[in-house]
Design a protein around this motif. Sequence first.
Motif, PDB file in Angstrom:
ATOM      1  N   SER A   1      30.635  36.475  28.623  1.00 10.05           N
ATOM      2  CA  SER A   1      30.628  37.259  29.848  1.00 10.05           C
ATOM      3  C   SER A   1      30.180  36.397  31.014  1.00 10.05           C
ATOM      4  CB  SER A   1      29.715  38.468  29.636  1.00 10.05           C
ATOM      5  OG  SER A   1      28.989  38.743  30.774  1.00 10.05           O
ATOM      6  N   HIS A   2      29.122  35.624  30.769  1.00 13.03           N
ATOM      7  CA  HIS A   2      28.611  34.756  31.840  1.00 13.03           C
ATOM      8  C   HIS A   2      29.619  33.680  32.202  1.00 13.03           C
ATOM      9  CE1 HIS A   2      26.041  31.522  33.523  1.00 13.03           C
ATOM     10  NE2 HIS A   2      25.564  32.560  34.203  1.00 13.03           N
TER      11      HIS A   2
ATOM     12  N   ARG B   1      32.606  35.087  34.022  1.00 10.81           N
ATOM     13  CA  ARG B   1      32.321  35.652  35.334  1.00 10.81           C
ATOM     14  C   ARG B   1      32.174  34.578  36.402  1.00 10.81           C
ATOM     15  NH1 ARG B   1      30.228  41.157  35.357  1.00 10.81           N
ATOM     16  NH2 ARG B   1      30.680  41.990  33.310  1.00 10.81           N
ATOM     17  N   THR B   2      31.654  33.403  36.023  1.00 17.03           N
ATOM     18  CA  THR B   2      31.456  32.363  37.033  1.00 17.03           C
ATOM     19  C   THR B   2      32.784  31.919  37.668  1.00 17.03           C
ATOM     20  OG1 THR B   2      29.478  31.741  35.861  1.00 17.03           O
ATOM     21  CG2 THR B   2      30.326  30.155  37.450  1.00 17.03           C
TER      22      THR B   2
ATOM     23  N   ALA C   1      34.233  34.732  39.651  1.00 16.67           N
ATOM     24  CA  ALA C   1      33.559  34.932  40.930  1.00 16.67           C
ATOM     25  C   ALA C   1      34.147  34.009  41.986  1.00 16.67           C
ATOM     26  CB  ALA C   1      32.071  34.694  40.768  1.00 16.67           C
ATOM     27  N   SER C   2      34.406  32.746  41.590  1.00 16.09           N
ATOM     28  CA  SER C   2      34.979  31.791  42.546  1.00 16.09           C
ATOM     29  C   SER C   2      36.367  32.234  42.967  1.00 16.09           C
ATOM     30  CB  SER C   2      35.077  30.401  41.931  1.00 16.09           C
ATOM     31  OG  SER C   2      33.867  30.070  41.334  1.00 16.09           O
TER      32      SER C   2
END
Lengths: 122, 954
Positions: free
Chosen positions: B595-596, B599-600, B603-604
């Motif tokens: 998930s992390h 998501r990074t 997000a970008s």
Amino acid sequence: MKRILLAEDEAVLRMLIVDTLEDEDFIVDEAADGQEALDYLKLEKYDLVILDYMMPVYTGLELIEKIKAGETLGHSKILMLSAKSQAYEQERILLAGADYFMEKPFSPLKLLEKIEEIVNEA
Amino acid sequence: MRLSNYFRNSLSRQVILLISACLIFGLFGTAILFFLQQNLNHQYIENRKVLVEKRKTINTIYDEYNAVFLDIRGYVASNNPQMMERARGKEKGIRALISVLERDSVNISEISDYREMVEFSDYYFGDVLPNIITNYENGNHTEILDLANTETTMKVERFLKDTKAKSSALDNQLAKNVVELSKNQSNLQLIFIGFIVLFLLLVQYIIRMIFRNIGKPLIDFSFAANEIAAGREAVIHVDPKRKDELGMLSVAFQKMVESIQEKEQGLVAQNEELIAQQDELHAQQHELEVTLENLRLHEQKLTRRNELIHSISNTLNKKEVLQSVVQNMCKLIGADRGIIKLVEEDAYAAFGLTQIGIDRFIRFMDIGLVQRLFETKQAFTLKREQEIEEKGYHENINYSYDLYLPVLSSSHKVEAIMVFSRYGNNFSDKDLSEYEALARQIAISLEKIKMYEATESNRNLNQDILNAVQEGIQLIDQNGKMIQVNQRLNSIFNQKQLINGLIGLSWTEWSSLMAEQIEGDTFLVNLKKAIESAVNAEEEQSFVYCKKDTKQIMKVYAKTIYHGDDSLRTILVHRDITKEYEVDQMKSEFVSTVSHELRTPLASVLGFTELLLNKKLKPERKMKYLQTIYNEANRLTLLINDFLDVQRMESGKQTYEKKYVDLYPIIETTIEHQKVNTTLHHFVFKSGVHQSIIFGDKSKLEQVFTNLLSNSIKYSPNGGNVTVRINENPESVFIEIEDEGLGIPNDAIPHLFQKFYRVDNSDHRRIGGTGLGLAIVEEIVKASGGKITVESEYGKGSVFKLEFPRVITRELTKQTEGISSDLNYNIIVIEDDLSLAELLKLELLDSGFHVSYFSSGSQALEQMKTAAPDAIVLDILLEEDEMDGWSVMKELKGNERFKHIPIFVSTALDEKEQGFSLGAQEYLVKPYQPSQLSKVIMHTLLSNGKQGQILVPE
């Protein structure tokens, strides 16, 4: 001119936030990990500290603890960014002492709005 | 008259009468004497009291007069009228005293004395005293003197003298009284002695009377009784007229003597009769003894029979039972030797036989006399002459009797046979039926053992099954007592050293034993809850605990079992879920990481897109953002591919397109690709060869090196050299990738290739990743027949070493060039789908086979008559021909010439069983990798060997 500290280990996200904020006349200091962020906090008083949750050296939570423990200069508002979006994680972050929470992925414009709101409040 | 009769009739009454008379006499006498004594004393005391009183009165009168005289004299002398008055005052008291005397006087002299005193008093107080007083008052002193000198004085003195004399007379009277008293008393004592003498005389008389009337007759009786007892005549001298007991006794005694004499005569007659009877009884006793002996023998027999039954029902050991059967039967029967042998099993017991004899008996059991037992199922006996060795020192002909006895089961089947021999004593029919009854007893016992053995083996089987189960299993009764347990549970709770482990422990014992070895304190509560819910047939409640020592994670569930008698038992199953638990832990960590990680970049991508859409930006900024979006999107793709790879690896669905590939160019290009991503690192490629060919999937191998090299960069954030070496020996290709980065802590190395594992230390936090790269690498390397190891010095850098089996170049060269005639195997492909046939043909040609192709079975069979192939690839559904694949197979396998040719079925039909039953070598279900076909054909032909080798021309 309001001073903001941005602690985020992902360079791309740093760029995204800094670009957004600097267009609006904020002074932004960038830290790539917990240690750098702590160093900044010891030197400068910020109107707002934006912390990533998962960071090398110190995590966002650990930094909040240090801020609360008075290892830094004065008190600032804290906004936490995190990919951990579960309710209990958010709760933990807010309980630890963050003032605001924003989930990743986030909208940079909404982030900006939020930041302006926070800073003006202060 | 009547009263005298009353006493005459009873001795005791007579005695009581005499004694009573004696006692009454004694009592009366004593009472009278006592009364006399009392009277005497009383009289004396009364007398004395009167006398003393009188004396005292007289003395007082005397004293009073004296005092009066003195006072008068004093009055005259000193003219004291007081004195005169006092003297006059005494007159009254004196007169009173005198009147007392008058009252007490008893005789005439005393009365005259009293008169004298009265007269004197009258004289003195009436004449003299008034005279004196008158004279004195008149002063006539002379007159007074005259008075004194005259008879007055004389009278006074005489009075005083008389009075004194009277007093002393009274004293004398007192003394006289004492003397009289003592005299009276001594008289009385004399009377008392006389009385006692009289009393004793009376007692003696009574005793004599009693002796005469009772004692003597009794002595006579006792003497007479002794005489009669001694058998002599006796006469009794008692007055027959006596009416008391002794009289009656004498009459009875007389009668008794007479009757005794009569009876004695009768007894003599009886005695003679008795002697005759005694003789008769002697005869009867003898008879009884004989019967008793018989009974004893019978009892002995019964005892032995009981012993037999007891001993065979006492043990469940077959050998023991047989042994005791044969021994007890020999004793019972009186046999000298015997044997019992089970029919269906190789078990027997013998008594008095040698091993040779036993072996011979068993060997010829089926053909000898024993066979008769199987047919008739009845006991029989045999009389025969004794063998020479049986005869001992006897010279004449002796006989032996053999008893053949079947042991019949309840279903009337011969379970066992028994044979017994005894010398010189035949068996009666009664014996036989008795022995058959015993044999039935034995049969029951043998059946019992059989049943026991069956149950026992069943029980063992059940325990073995339980023990073979990987889960710890325990069975408890409704009180929580442990009834059954398997080895696994014992070993989980370290109870191997106990013979029965946890069996038999009470609820508190075993549950606390377990709780002690388990972390936390919720075990007992959970355990109770699980059992309760099982007992109440609620939804199954399982729970998890962690062992303290091994850190195993165990899951427990409970189920109840109702046994036939409704008793409630609960089975508890402990399953080791450590692995699942760890995997679960890792997975949830993985989900969080994924998930992390996802998501990074997301997000970008989203963030920059938003800026591009909503802001007016300079063109170079737009460019920068687009580039970033592109990079991040790529990163996302790679991540997702990693996840998918792992997913495929886990489900076993990863496919490999294996070819012969050269590692050299793969590594070279990978390095080139990685160079673009870093400016800090310097790549060194050292190669001892120009070509390193292995059998593997090219794109997967590229992934291996990409992962390893990008790790090298990632984990040496400060840059440095990344060195890649490639070398080979005849068997293997070796590749090493070395960096000068952070290195790996020693304790992390064993876990390095585990899925989702990430080295956890503060330095590595900055480095993102999914924990999948190395797991994917290892999986691919293994799938390619290679292996991967790692060496690292923490802080200095790491070396990853890979080894792959090398493919010999010559073989490969020919293969790649398509020259495959060297293998010289002819393959026929029967397939009606043209495009598929073409594909298979190309694949097989590629692998170096000669290939002929037919679209129908009959054509192929026709062709094969001229030249038999080495292998056949056969489709089952052949639409163009009346023959389907199955009939082609039958045809081939039925033909002597073709039946050894391996057939490889290649079809969409999933009927492997039929294929193999008809003789298929291999059964491939479409769709399959064509390379798989050539691989199995190659494998089969090479392992079949001979033919191929012979055919290979060198």
